[in-house]
Motif scaffolding. Structure first.
Motif, short mmCIF file in Angstrom:
data_model
loop_
_atom_site.label_atom_id
_atom_site.label_comp_id
_atom_site.label_asym_id
_atom_site.label_seq_id
_atom_site.Cartn_x
_atom_site.Cartn_y
_atom_site.Cartn_z
N ALA A 179 15.07 -8.97 -42.63
CA ALA A 179 15.79 -7.34 -42.55
C ALA A 179 16.98 -7.17 -41.52
N ASN A 180 16.89 -8.00 -40.43
CA ASN A 180 17.95 -8.00 -39.65
C ASN A 180 19.05 -8.87 -39.99
N GLY A 181 19.02 -9.72 -40.92
CA GLY A 181 20.05 -10.45 -41.30
C GLY A 181 20.25 -11.63 -40.30
N GLU A 182 19.20 -12.15 -39.74
CA GLU A 182 19.13 -13.44 -38.79
C GLU A 182 18.86 -14.61 -39.50
N ASP A 183 19.10 -15.74 -38.87
CA ASP A 183 19.12 -16.95 -39.65
C ASP A 183 17.60 -17.40 -39.39
#
Length: 124
Positions: free
Chosen positions: A114-118
């Motif tokens: 959801a946070n666009g983290e890898d």
């Protein structure tokens, strides 16, 4: 119609989510619906996955059965999460199906998605 393929049994085709089995593919739900995963958080054991309403019903039945038994403590670890269907979340579900105990980190990994983290290396 373009087919989006993810390793594992779940895949998206157009506006629908399908589950691949030995007989072919079964439509699970539309991609506008929520997906559900039920698991035992204490044991990191995947119990049920699919259309959120059906998984919720299963988990409620299981919790009631455990609570009414001579082993009510078994219900304590039962966990149910829902989320939107998308390429990243379905890839994560497929990974949970393939990797023992991965489901124990599902809430953390859904938050990262959801946070666009890898997420680092995934199964392919």
């Amino acid at each position: 119609m373009m087919l989006e393929h993810f390793d594992g049994p779940y895949f998206i085709d157009g506006d629908a989510l399908y589950f691949r089995n030995q007989s072919g593919a079964i439509k699970v739900c539309d991609t506008t619906e929520l997906f559900g995963v039920g698991y035992d958080a204490q044991e990191a054991m995947l119990l049920k996955h699919g259309q959120a309403s059906l998984v919720a019903e299963y988990m409620e039945t299981l919790a009631a059965a455990f609570s009414g038994s001579h082993m009510p403590g078994l219900a304590e670890g039962l966990t149910f999460v829902t989320f939107k269907i998308g390429p990243e979340t379905i890839e994560e579900v497929n990974a949970c199906i393939q990797v023992t105990n991965r489901v124990g980190r599902l809430p953390e990994r859904l938050e990262m998605i959801a946070n666009g983290e890898d997420l680092g290396p995934t199964l392919h």
